[in-house]
Design a protein around this motif. Structure first.
Motif, PDB file in Angstrom:
ATOM      1  N   SER A  49       0.571  -0.820  -0.194  1.00 35.45           N
ATOM      2  CA  SER A  49      -0.212  -0.043   0.279  1.00 35.45           C
ATOM      3  C   SER A  49       0.977   1.021  -0.037  1.00 35.45           C
ATOM      4  O   SER A  49       0.666   2.505  -0.703  1.00 35.45           O
ATOM      5  CB  SER A  49      -0.826   0.104   1.184  1.00 35.45           C
ATOM      6  N   ASN A  51       3.812   2.033  -1.552  1.00 33.95           N
ATOM      7  CA  ASN A  51       4.160   2.270  -2.626  1.00 33.95           C
ATOM      8  C   ASN A  51       2.650   2.284  -3.861  1.00 33.95           C
ATOM      9  O   ASN A  51       3.442   2.393  -4.923  1.00 33.95           O
ATOM     10  CB  ASN A  51       5.551   2.056  -3.089  1.00 33.95           C
ATOM     11  N   ARG A  52       1.397   1.638  -2.988  1.00 36.54           N
ATOM     12  CA  ARG A  52       0.527   1.573  -4.667  1.00 36.54           C
ATOM     13  C   ARG A  52       0.745   1.194  -5.390  1.00 36.54           C
ATOM     14  O   ARG A  52       0.246   1.318  -6.346  1.00 36.54           O
ATOM     15  CB  ARG A  52       0.613   3.333  -5.446  1.00 36.54           C
ATOM     16  N   ASP A  55      -2.860  -0.484  -6.993  1.00 35.56           N
ATOM     17  CA  ASP A  55      -3.643   0.763  -7.971  1.00 35.56           C
ATOM     18  C   ASP A  55      -3.268  -0.722  -9.292  1.00 35.56           C
ATOM     19  O   ASP A  55      -4.105  -0.312  -9.741  1.00 35.56           O
ATOM     20  CB  ASP A  55      -2.504   1.191  -8.585  1.00 35.56           C
ATOM     21  N   ILE A  73      -0.648  10.184  -0.724  1.00 36.48           N
ATOM     22  CA  ILE A  73      -0.139   9.991  -1.942  1.00 36.48           C
ATOM     23  C   ILE A  73      -1.258   8.885  -2.667  1.00 36.48           C
ATOM     24  O   ILE A  73      -0.789   8.618  -3.903  1.00 36.48           O
ATOM     25  CB  ILE A  73       1.024   9.175  -1.772  1.00 36.48           C
ATOM     26  N   TYR A  74      -2.228   9.089  -1.892  1.00 29.40           N
ATOM     27  CA  TYR A  74      -3.321   8.556  -2.653  1.00 29.40           C
ATOM     28  C   TYR A  74      -4.553   9.884  -3.378  1.00 29.40           C
ATOM     29  O   TYR A  74      -5.370   9.494  -3.480  1.00 29.40           O
ATOM     30  CB  TYR A  74      -4.252   8.040  -1.454  1.00 29.40           C
ATOM     31  N   ASP A  79       0.949  11.200  -8.665  1.00 28.91           N
ATOM     32  CA  ASP A  79       1.802  10.389 -10.064  1.00 28.91           C
ATOM     33  C   ASP A  79       1.759   9.156  -9.146  1.00 28.91           C
ATOM     34  O   ASP A  79       2.412   9.480  -8.608  1.00 28.91           O
ATOM     35  CB  ASP A  79       2.115  10.656 -11.010  1.00 28.91           C
ATOM     36  N   SER A  80       1.316   7.942  -9.115  1.00 31.43           N
ATOM     37  CA  SER A  80       1.919   6.513  -8.791  1.00 31.43           C
ATOM     38  C   SER A  80       3.374   6.494  -8.970  1.00 31.43           C
ATOM     39  O   SER A  80       4.089   6.476  -8.057  1.00 31.43           O
ATOM     40  CB  SER A  80       0.537   5.756  -8.889  1.00 31.43           C
ATOM     41  N   ILE A  83       5.774   8.734  -6.594  1.00 26.54           N
ATOM     42  CA  ILE A  83       5.651   7.697  -6.110  1.00 26.54           C
ATOM     43  C   ILE A  83       7.144   6.608  -5.588  1.00 26.54           C
ATOM     44  O   ILE A  83       7.576   6.518  -4.635  1.00 26.54           O
ATOM     45  CB  ILE A  83       4.429   7.166  -5.240  1.00 26.54           C
ATOM     46  N   ARG A  84       6.697   5.895  -6.558  1.00 27.45           N
ATOM     47  CA  ARG A  84       7.388   4.741  -6.211  1.00 27.45           C
ATOM     48  C   ARG A  84       8.655   4.671  -6.628  1.00 27.45           C
ATOM     49  O   ARG A  84       9.363   4.573  -6.800  1.00 27.45           O
ATOM     50  CB  ARG A  84       6.726   3.492  -7.568  1.00 27.45           C
TER      51      ARG A  84
END
Length: 252
Positions: A49, A51-52, A55, A73-74, A79-80, A83-84
């Motif tokens: 969760s 680092n998304r 999704d 971050i959600y 942008d996912s 985040i990564r």
């Protein structure tokens, strides 16, 4: 403890399966937090969760908030992929890119984010491999296929690839479970050194490992956070009987 990542009332569903239930927890900057608990308790779900990664799962639904330096971050505007870049992930089984050399594995993520000249690439490869104590072992084999390395070397290469893109948080999902004892020791020593620069969250089934390398420990059971605190206290004088029963092997 300065908070780097904060989970606020985090819930994760996969269709009708409520995998993580109302979890609130702070992960401290420049610290190692171990997440422990029996199989299926939500440990890896919590990790992914942050680092998304959910999704990418059509049946997944994440509610609540995850704050990275105070930013949720959600939020839809976040942008996912960005985040990564900030939150790296190391998996249970070493997963170097099989068609690439040791050198190209290290810079693979960095090249995805932009151009890099040869001098910069050379410096990045050397510095990243030195940080994971792998440089001396592979400096004469940088153009060799990454799959020629041992399992422990491959895992350290994956960590080098992760830190090459300059994340702020590193998530590790059972990073030593597939390794021999000597390689496991090297990974643990590496984690101890990396926390000087990164916030690290590690999922492990190994109680001794959690006690050795972590500053804080979170115990999960059936999707719920049962207890969280300094590792020494969790392993010596836990507040909850469920925690004590799990750590002493009465159930698991």
């Amino acid at each position: 403890m300065k908070t780097k990542v904060k989970l606020e009332d985090l819930n994760v569903h996969f269709d009708k399966n409520h995998a993580v239930k109302g979890t609130t927890i702070d992960f401290g900057e420049n610290s190692v937090t171990a997440i422990i608990g029996p199989s299926g308790c939500g440990k890896s779900t919590v990790l992914r969760s942050i680092n998304r990664m959910h999704d990418l799962v059509p049946t997944a639904k994440v509610t609540g908030r995850i704050l990275l330096d105070g930013i949720n971050i959600y939020e839809r505007t976040i942008d996912s992929v960005s985040i990564r870049r900030l939150v790296g992930m190391v998996f249970q089984k070493p997963n170097p890119f099989p068609a690439m050399s040791v050198y190209d594995n290290v810079i693979a993520g960095y090249k995805l984010n932009g151009r890099i000249n040869k001098d910069e690439a050379d410096e990045l490869v050397e510095s990243s491999l030195k940080r994971v104590a792998l440089w001396d072992e592979v400096k004469d084999r940088l153009k060799a296929n990454s799959m020629e390395l041992s399992g422990g070397q491959q895992q350290r290469l994956c960590i080098a690839r992760t830190i090459a893109v300059k994340p702020e948080v590193i998530l590790m999902d059972e990073p030593a479970s597939a390794l021999d004892p000597l390689s496991t020791l090297k990974i643990e020593e590496l984690i101890e050194g990396l926390k000087e620069k990164y916030t690290i969250v590690i999922v492990t089934h190994n109680m001794q490992q959690a006690a050795r390398i972590s500053d804080y420990t979170a115990f999960f059971y059936l999707g719920e956070l049962i207890e969280f605190g300094e590792t020494k206290k969790i392993f010596t004088t836990p507040d909850k009987k469920q925690t004590e029963d799990y750590i002493t092997g009465r159930f698991g």
